[in-house]
Design a protein around this motif. Structure first.
Motif, PDB file in Angstrom:
ATOM      1  N   VAL A  25       0.644  -1.130  -0.333  1.00  0.00           N
ATOM      2  CA  VAL A  25      -0.070  -0.229  -0.024  1.00  0.00           C
ATOM      3  C   VAL A  25       0.823   1.191   0.114  1.00  0.00           C
ATOM      4  CG1 VAL A  25      -1.579   1.275   1.556  1.00  0.00           C
ATOM      5  CG2 VAL A  25      -1.994  -1.306   1.216  1.00  0.00           C
ATOM      6  N   LEU A  26       1.764   1.393   0.570  1.00  0.00           N
ATOM      7  CA  LEU A  26       2.908   2.753   0.957  1.00  0.00           C
ATOM      8  C   LEU A  26       3.426   2.612  -0.297  1.00  0.00           C
ATOM      9  CD1 LEU A  26       4.734   4.264   2.420  1.00  0.00           C
ATOM     10  CD2 LEU A  26       6.480   2.723   3.040  1.00  0.00           C
ATOM     11  N   ILE A  27       3.547   1.512  -1.210  1.00  0.00           N
ATOM     12  CA  ILE A  27       4.552   1.901  -2.779  1.00  0.00           C
ATOM     13  C   ILE A  27       3.242   2.205  -3.463  1.00  0.00           C
ATOM     14  CG2 ILE A  27       5.009   0.852  -4.715  1.00  0.00           C
ATOM     15  CD1 ILE A  27       7.933   0.869  -2.342  1.00  0.00           C
ATOM     16  N   ILE A  28       2.390   1.690  -3.597  1.00  0.00           N
ATOM     17  CA  ILE A  28       1.407   2.627  -4.447  1.00  0.00           C
ATOM     18  C   ILE A  28       1.139   4.033  -3.996  1.00  0.00           C
ATOM     19  CG2 ILE A  28      -1.291   2.023  -5.065  1.00  0.00           C
ATOM     20  CD1 ILE A  28      -1.138  -1.151  -4.782  1.00  0.00           C
ATOM     21  N   LYS A  69      -7.883   9.962 -10.102  1.00  0.00           N
ATOM     22  CA  LYS A  69      -7.892   8.852 -10.679  1.00  0.00           C
ATOM     23  C   LYS A  69      -6.693   7.970 -11.662  1.00  0.00           C
ATOM     24  CE  LYS A  69     -12.030   9.153 -12.504  1.00  0.00           C
ATOM     25  NZ  LYS A  69     -13.388   8.867 -13.273  1.00  0.00           N
ATOM     26  N   ILE A  70      -6.234   8.813 -12.624  1.00  0.00           N
ATOM     27  CA  ILE A  70      -4.963   8.671 -13.380  1.00  0.00           C
ATOM     28  C   ILE A  70      -3.735   8.286 -12.325  1.00  0.00           C
ATOM     29  CG2 ILE A  70      -3.861   9.670 -15.335  1.00  0.00           C
ATOM     30  CD1 ILE A  70      -5.743  11.539 -16.204  1.00  0.00           C
ATOM     31  N   SER A  71      -3.633   9.396 -12.008  1.00  0.00           N
ATOM     32  CA  SER A  71      -2.359   8.853 -10.854  1.00  0.00           C
ATOM     33  C   SER A  71      -3.068   7.781 -10.251  1.00  0.00           C
ATOM     34  CB  SER A  71      -2.361  10.400  -9.658  1.00  0.00           C
ATOM     35  OG  SER A  71      -2.412  11.304 -10.349  1.00  0.00           O
ATOM     36  N   PHE A  72      -3.981   7.401  -9.913  1.00  0.00           N
ATOM     37  CA  PHE A  72      -4.145   6.540  -8.436  1.00  0.00           C
ATOM     38  C   PHE A  72      -3.910   4.893  -9.597  1.00  0.00           C
ATOM     39  CE2 PHE A  72      -7.222   2.787  -7.631  1.00  0.00           C
ATOM     40  CZ  PHE A  72      -6.067   2.517  -6.264  1.00  0.00           C
ATOM     41  N   TYR A  73      -4.523   5.098 -10.624  1.00  0.00           N
ATOM     42  CA  TYR A  73      -4.355   3.817 -11.894  1.00  0.00           C
ATOM     43  C   TYR A  73      -2.948   3.211 -11.888  1.00  0.00           C
ATOM     44  CZ  TYR A  73      -9.337   2.773 -11.407  1.00  0.00           C
ATOM     45  OH  TYR A  73     -10.541   3.160 -11.262  1.00  0.00           O
ATOM     46  N   THR A  74      -1.964   4.529 -12.473  1.00  0.00           N
ATOM     47  CA  THR A  74      -0.769   5.066 -12.869  1.00  0.00           C
ATOM     48  C   THR A  74      -0.228   3.595 -12.028  1.00  0.00           C
ATOM     49  OG1 THR A  74      -1.275   6.866 -14.544  1.00  0.00           O
ATOM     50  CG2 THR A  74       1.218   6.227 -13.650  1.00  0.00           C
ATOM     51  N   GLY A  75      -0.413   4.265 -10.569  1.00  0.00           N
ATOM     52  CA  GLY A  75       0.260   4.012  -8.957  1.00  0.00           C
ATOM     53  C   GLY A  75       0.040   2.386  -8.990  1.00  0.00           C
ATOM     54  N   PRO A  81       4.087  -4.888 -10.885  1.00  0.00           N
ATOM     55  CA  PRO A  81       5.619  -5.412 -10.244  1.00  0.00           C
ATOM     56  C   PRO A  81       5.841  -5.919  -8.305  1.00  0.00           C
ATOM     57  CG  PRO A  81       5.996  -4.675 -11.349  1.00  0.00           C
ATOM     58  CD  PRO A  81       5.166  -3.977 -11.505  1.00  0.00           C
ATOM     59  N   PHE A  82       5.692  -4.958  -8.162  1.00  0.00           N
ATOM     60  CA  PHE A  82       6.136  -4.762  -6.330  1.00  0.00           C
ATOM     61  C   PHE A  82       5.171  -6.372  -5.880  1.00  0.00           C
ATOM     62  CE2 PHE A  82       5.693  -3.555  -1.687  1.00  0.00           C
ATOM     63  CZ  PHE A  82       7.400  -3.678  -1.749  1.00  0.00           C
ATOM     64  N   ALA A  83       3.773  -5.850  -6.589  1.00  0.00           N
ATOM     65  CA  ALA A  83       2.399  -6.972  -5.725  1.00  0.00           C
ATOM     66  C   ALA A  83       3.900  -8.652  -5.946  1.00  0.00           C
ATOM     67  CB  ALA A  83       1.287  -6.153  -5.909  1.00  0.00           C
ATOM     68  N   LEU A  84       3.628  -8.697  -7.478  1.00  0.00           N
ATOM     69  CA  LEU A  84       3.880  -9.546  -7.331  1.00  0.00           C
ATOM     70  C   LEU A  84       5.485 -10.303  -6.592  1.00  0.00           C
ATOM     71  CD1 LEU A  84       3.570 -10.201 -11.415  1.00  0.00           C
ATOM     72  CD2 LEU A  84       1.959 -10.851  -9.682  1.00  0.00           C
ATOM     73  N   GLY A  85       5.966  -9.368  -6.012  1.00  0.00           N
ATOM     74  CA  GLY A  85       7.746 -10.071  -5.933  1.00  0.00           C
ATOM     75  C   GLY A  85       7.124  -9.601  -4.482  1.00  0.00           C
ATOM     76  N   GLN A  86       6.175  -9.419  -3.763  1.00  0.00           N
ATOM     77  CA  GLN A  86       5.379  -9.965  -2.478  1.00  0.00           C
ATOM     78  C   GLN A  86       4.952 -11.007  -2.370  1.00  0.00           C
ATOM     79  OE1 GLN A  86       7.571  -7.919   0.149  1.00  0.00           O
ATOM     80  NE2 GLN A  86       6.213  -6.486   0.765  1.00  0.00           N
ATOM     81  N   ILE A  87       3.340 -10.948  -3.528  1.00  0.00           N
ATOM     82  CA  ILE A  87       3.575 -12.656  -3.500  1.00  0.00           C
ATOM     83  C   ILE A  87       4.361 -13.451  -3.194  1.00  0.00           C
ATOM     84  CG2 ILE A  87       1.548 -13.998  -4.686  1.00  0.00           C
ATOM     85  CD1 ILE A  87       0.228 -11.026  -5.493  1.00  0.00           C
ATOM     86  N   LEU A  88       5.232 -13.565  -4.317  1.00  0.00           N
ATOM     87  CA  LEU A  88       5.945 -14.627  -3.830  1.00  0.00           C
ATOM     88  C   LEU A  88       7.105 -14.639  -2.540  1.00  0.00           C
ATOM     89  CD1 LEU A  88       7.934 -13.650  -8.329  1.00  0.00           C
ATOM     90  CD2 LEU A  88       6.449 -15.972  -6.961  1.00  0.00           C
ATOM     91  N   LEU A 107       4.549 -16.265 -13.521  1.00  0.00           N
ATOM     92  CA  LEU A 107       4.596 -15.432 -12.973  1.00  0.00           C
ATOM     93  C   LEU A 107       4.725 -13.781 -13.517  1.00  0.00           C
ATOM     94  CD1 LEU A 107       4.392 -15.427  -8.616  1.00  0.00           C
ATOM     95  CD2 LEU A 107       2.347 -15.002 -10.103  1.00  0.00           C
ATOM     96  N   PHE A 108       6.219 -14.181 -13.962  1.00  0.00           N
ATOM     97  CA  PHE A 108       6.927 -13.323 -14.901  1.00  0.00           C
ATOM     98  C   PHE A 108       6.029 -13.393 -16.440  1.00  0.00           C
ATOM     99  CE2 PHE A 108       9.868 -12.558 -18.148  1.00  0.00           C
ATOM    100  CZ  PHE A 108      10.345 -11.435 -17.867  1.00  0.00           C
ATOM    101  N   ALA A 109       6.451 -14.023 -17.056  1.00  0.00           N
ATOM    102  CA  ALA A 109       5.599 -14.388 -18.065  1.00  0.00           C
ATOM    103  C   ALA A 109       3.459 -13.531 -17.683  1.00  0.00           C
ATOM    104  CB  ALA A 109       5.180 -15.709 -18.419  1.00  0.00           C
ATOM    105  N   SER A 110       2.954 -13.709 -17.151  1.00  0.00           N
ATOM    106  CA  SER A 110       2.142 -13.185 -16.877  1.00  0.00           C
ATOM    107  C   SER A 110       1.896 -11.483 -16.858  1.00  0.00           C
ATOM    108  CB  SER A 110       1.767 -13.516 -15.201  1.00  0.00           C
ATOM    109  OG  SER A 110      -0.101 -12.832 -15.301  1.00  0.00           O
ATOM    110  N   LEU A 111       3.253 -11.143 -16.274  1.00  0.00           N
ATOM    111  CA  LEU A 111       3.346  -9.239 -16.793  1.00  0.00           C
ATOM    112  C   LEU A 111       4.141  -8.817 -17.461  1.00  0.00           C
ATOM    113  CD1 LEU A 111       3.675  -7.036 -14.092  1.00  0.00           C
ATOM    114  CD2 LEU A 111       5.794  -8.341 -14.348  1.00  0.00           C
TER     115      LEU A 111
END
Length: 243
Positions: A25-28, A69-75, A81-88, A107-111
């Motif tokens: 959440v902090l990163i986003i 909204k643009i800023s939020f969706y960009t975040g 990628p950070f979310a996938l890393g945290q899940i991993l 996960l990398f291929a999905s991204l």
């Protein structure tokens, strides 16, 4: 595998999950703030696919809310990628070596596929849809568009295309768990054509045939590529196991 995940007390798993969620959440939030600082640059990028159009805001605060909204969706986008890393990092201690070999590339291929979907929609789908509407109303109606509605239109196309590009990942999982073989997937090509038409009609916010045809073509191409990948893996399963 199940025993490995229980080496830590349940409360510590919850605490780890809480900490990783807080970091995500902090990163986003930080990425959203950074995007808001340069939001005018992002707005110009979003306006590039269309020309000869003047945008307006129907209410004093409409453009400001749109930039939020643009800023939020960009975040969210750049934080994925950070979310996938945290899940991993959360799942890795409980995975077997064989599972690690599968989930990491998957996960990398999905991204990567999601990113390709965004590129395809930005350079192909969105210009096709917008140019269709502009040419259809040419010499009849002056193009003045609400920027907020324009952004929501683009957002739906971007996200839906990104998810459509996950089809090969789904096919790989179906093949990996033995639910379908590659030949069975290819045998369903008639149904896939019908399904791609329906899905394209649902996912595209516009009703123009060009955008739906392009998305349907991408759907079918990805499905055939995914089926071919499953067949390739099935035919080389022995080699993969021996590596």
């Amino acid at each position: 595998n199940f025993e490995l995940t229980l080496e830590l007390p349940f409360s510590e798993h919850i605490e780890e999950l809480r900490q990783r969620s807080f970091q995500l959440v902090l990163i986003i939030l930080l990425l959203t703030c950074a995007a808001f600082v340069e939001v005018k640059f992002l707005v110009k990028i979003l306006e590039l696919p269309v020309s000869n159009v003047k945008f307006f805001q129907a209410a004093p605060g409409e453009y400001f809310l749109s930039t939020l909204k643009i800023s939020f969706y960009t975040g969210l986008l750049f934080g994925s990628p950070f979310a996938l890393g945290q899940i991993l990092l959360f799942l890795l201690p409980g995975l077997t070596q064989n599972e690690k070999r599968i989930i990491l590339p998957l996960l990398f291929a999905s991204l990567v596929l999601f990113g390709l979907g965004l590129i395809f929609s930005y350079y192909a789908l969105i210009p096709a849809a917008l140019n269709f509407f502009l040419s259809y109303s040419d010499e009849v109606i002056e193009p003045f568009w609400s920027f907020d509605q324009y952004f929501e239109f683009i957002l739906v196309i971007l996200v839906s295309t990104g998810f459509v590009f996950q089809i090969p990942i789904i096919q790989y999982l179906l093949g990996f768990f033995g639910l379908f073989t590659g030949k069975q997937m290819l045998g369903l090509w008639k149904y896939v054509i019908v399904l791609s038409t329906i899905v394209s009609a649902i996912l595209t916010p516009s009703t123009d045939p060009i955008t739906q045809s392009l998305l349907s073509f991408a759907f079918i191409s990805l499905y055939l590529a995914g089926a071919s990948l499953v067949i390739f893996i099935e035919n080389n399963k022995t080699l993969i196991k021996n590596e």
